[in-house]
Scaffold this motif. Structure first.
Motif, short mmCIF file in Angstrom:
data_model
loop_
_atom_site.label_atom_id
_atom_site.label_comp_id
_atom_site.label_asym_id
_atom_site.label_seq_id
_atom_site.Cartn_x
_atom_site.Cartn_y
_atom_site.Cartn_z
N TYR A 13 -0.28 -4.22 -5.74
CA TYR A 13 -0.23 -3.14 -5.21
C TYR A 13 -1.20 -2.34 -5.39
CZ TYR A 13 1.74 -2.67 -9.64
OH TYR A 13 2.11 -3.06 -11.04
N GLY A 14 -1.53 -1.18 -4.73
CA GLY A 14 -2.71 -0.51 -4.96
C GLY A 14 -2.55 0.18 -6.48
N HIS A 15 -4.05 0.85 -6.82
CA HIS A 15 -3.77 1.45 -8.02
C HIS A 15 -2.61 2.52 -8.03
CE1 HIS A 15 -6.58 3.94 -5.74
NE2 HIS A 15 -6.23 5.00 -6.42
N ASP A 48 0.97 -1.14 -0.20
CA ASP A 48 -0.13 0.07 0.11
C ASP A 48 0.96 1.31 0.11
OD1 ASP A 48 -2.82 1.14 0.36
OD2 ASP A 48 -1.84 2.07 2.13
N TRP A 49 0.59 2.00 -0.99
CA TRP A 49 1.42 3.30 -1.17
C TRP A 49 1.09 4.64 -0.54
CZ3 TRP A 49 2.84 -0.11 -5.33
CH2 TRP A 49 4.48 -0.16 -5.43
N ALA A 67 -3.46 -2.92 2.23
CA ALA A 67 -2.47 -3.87 1.43
C ALA A 67 -3.07 -5.45 1.81
CB ALA A 67 -1.07 -3.77 2.05
N PHE A 68 -3.68 -5.68 2.79
CA PHE A 68 -4.20 -7.00 2.84
C PHE A 68 -5.32 -7.34 2.03
CE2 PHE A 68 -7.85 -8.78 5.01
CZ PHE A 68 -7.48 -10.19 5.48
N ASP A 69 -6.17 -6.59 1.79
CA ASP A 69 -7.25 -6.78 0.74
C ASP A 69 -6.86 -6.94 -0.72
OD1 ASP A 69 -9.16 -6.00 2.75
OD2 ASP A 69 -9.31 -3.85 2.08
N ILE A 70 -5.90 -6.30 -1.21
CA ILE A 70 -5.46 -6.08 -2.59
C ILE A 70 -5.47 -7.53 -3.20
CG2 ILE A 70 -4.00 -5.37 -4.34
CD1 ILE A 70 -3.28 -3.00 -2.53
N PRO A 71 -4.86 -8.27 -2.73
CA PRO A 71 -4.56 -9.75 -3.72
C PRO A 71 -5.65 -10.84 -3.28
CG PRO A 71 -3.11 -9.61 -1.67
CD PRO A 71 -3.49 -8.36 -1.70
#
Length: 490
Positions: A350-352, A296-297, A463-467
């Motif tokens: 990673y996030g958008h 997460d950026w 960060a946990f949600d993305i994948p």
């Protein structure tokens, strides 16, 4: 010290909910010295939630506290070995092995008991127990593995005021797991325990020890704390408010596990440094499977490492850094920790924001930079987020909570390594939900509060949600009931 010595009086069940800087480590060392002096040759327990905690926190602080009291390692006691060859007296009951024992010169010993090791305390006959970071303890394991062994009785010590004592210290808990510790306060006040006269629960913030702390220490701690929540809890001993409308309501203790190589950790007790705490200690890695690294950026950078296994989605480890540190530092932490792995293959998420072009590099996105840094350290990288948009909150909410609940076999259970992912757990427990234009949304207000540092806001949960969403979103479409519910919220 004089005040506390009077306060403890005849109490034998002592709970210290004390903030950082109040002198918890010194007080545990004080009790340790007193127990050793009162009962030479006896066996005691020094309890930690895991060997990781014992190695990283309990042992260093205990040694420091003992030194302040004039008790020195390799002079008055040894760790991880017998002191017989140094002329130490031997304990009443000689341990089968010494690698998890503190041996004092008068024969008293402290067994280092890790609650994440099955039956680690069973079989002992203990004369007293000390516990550090007690809010992290599993109360059932504490009862069966430790409390039931604190039963030794000896005519040798008719005047020992601490015979059979249990003394637990902790800052106020940040996660739901620590509720057992704070609940003891109410149980004692309401006399819900037998023999309440032997129980004592003391709360204190660092302010009580102000005279022994630098004048600017409180300002420094506030400026450098991960978040105001942490400062209030760790320094001022203010219990966090309970989150009632959470984004992850199905997340609970059944989703949390521990799995370490105990033999490796026990060997480290003899002589170690924090650099030895690499993935060698982790038993939960499936070594022939690729790792999933999700980032997460932002000004606060965090990453969650996981693996997608046959029957579960397993979260292994969390890392973070923040300005002025940069992505290089985050990737370095990841690579150093997982350097012992032979299979260096990673699926990158990673996030958008990771698809934005970096201002200082022509045509290189933030995601491209991570790939370059990982490849330079010998990793094979598969980019799974290149060009992908952000996921809708309400779909993530439906999917992830169904997986946490494990209500149907088609939804893999999500599991989280408790001691490698403490910040992720707190982030999940404290993520709030609100009703938005498209249904349920994650409340992100703390991320916008520049006065708060971000360790325990929603960054880790993002960060946990993305994948998870990317890998399992198709399940919602197959699940007509839940897909219709999601569609109706749009």
């Amino acid at each position: 010290m004089a005040f506390f010595a009077v306060t403890i009086g005849g109490f034998k069940k002592i709970y210290l909910e004390w903030g950082r800087g109040t002198g918890k480590s010194f007080m545990l060392a004080f009790f340790m010295k007193k127990m050793v002096k009162q009962m030479p040759g006896a066996a005691f327990g020094l309890v930690g939630s895991s060997y990781q905690q014992i190695l990283a926190r309990t042992l260093p602080s205990t040694k420091k506290g003992l030194a302040v009291l004039g008790i020195y390692e390799n002079v008055d006691y040894v760790v991880g070995k017998s002191g017989e060859k140094y002329g130490f007296e031997m304990p009443f009951e000689t341990p089968d092995k010494w690698n998890n024992v503190i041996h004092f010169s008068n024969g008293a010993i402290f067994h280092l008991i890790s609650l994440d090791t099955a039956n680690s305390g069973r079989g002992f006959n203990l004369f007293g127990v000390l516990g550090d970071e007690a809010a992290l303890f599993d109360p059932e394991k504490l009862y069966y593995n430790v409390k039931t062994t604190n039963r030794a009785k000896s005519e040798r010590f008719p005047k020992a005021s601490l015979l059979g004592c249990e003394i637990y210290a902790s800052s106020t808990p940040l996660s739901k797991k620590g509720k057992w510790f704070t609940d003891m306060n109410d149980k004692i006040k309401n006399k819900e325990v037998k023999n309440p006269e032997i129980y004592l629960f003391l709360k204190a913030s660092a302010l009580v020890n102000k005279l022994n702390l630098r004048a600017d220490w409180f300002d420094e701690m506030f400026d450098e704390c991960p978040s105001e929540l942490i400062y209030n809890a760790e320094i001022l001993n203010i219990r966090p408010k309970e989150i009632l409308n959470g984004f992850y309501p199905q997340f609970n203790q059944e989703n949390i596990y521990t799995d370490y190589d105990k033999e490796y950790q026990e060997e480290l007790i003899k002589c170690y440094s924090l650099k030895d705490l690499t993935c060698k200690q982790d038993n939960d890695i499936v070594r022939d499977k690729p790792l999933i690294l999700s980032i997460d950026w932002g000004l606060f950078l965090c990453a969650v490492v996981s693996q997608n296994l046959a029957k579960e989605y397993r979260n292994l480890k969390g890392f973070h850094t923040q300005q002025p540190d940069i992505i290089d530092d985050l990737i370095e932490k990841f690579c150093d920790y997982y350097a012992p792995l032979k299979n260096k293959k990673v699926h990158l998420y990673y996030g958008h924001d990771g698809n934005k072009i970096k201002p200082d590099r022509k045509n290189e996105t933030y995601g491209d930079e991570v790939k370059r840094l990982l490849k330079a350290r010998g990793w094979t990288v598969i980019d799974k987020s290149k060009g992908k948009p952000a996921a809708p909150h309400n779909a993530k909410y439906a999917l992830i909570n169904l997986m946490f609940k494990s209500s149907a076999s088609r939804y893999k259970n999500i599991t989280i390594n408790e001691y490698n992912c403490p910040d992720l757990i707190i982030s999940l427990e404290r993520a709030e939900a609100t009703e938005g234009r498209n249904g349920i949304e994650k409340l992100k207000k703390d991320e916008k509060n520049k006065s708060l540092k971000q360790q325990h806001t929603t960054h880790y949960s993002d960060a946990f949600d993305i994948p998870i969403y990317d890998l399992f979103k198709s399940l919602l479409k197959k699940d007509k009931e839940n897909w219709d519910l999601y569609q109706s919220k749009k």
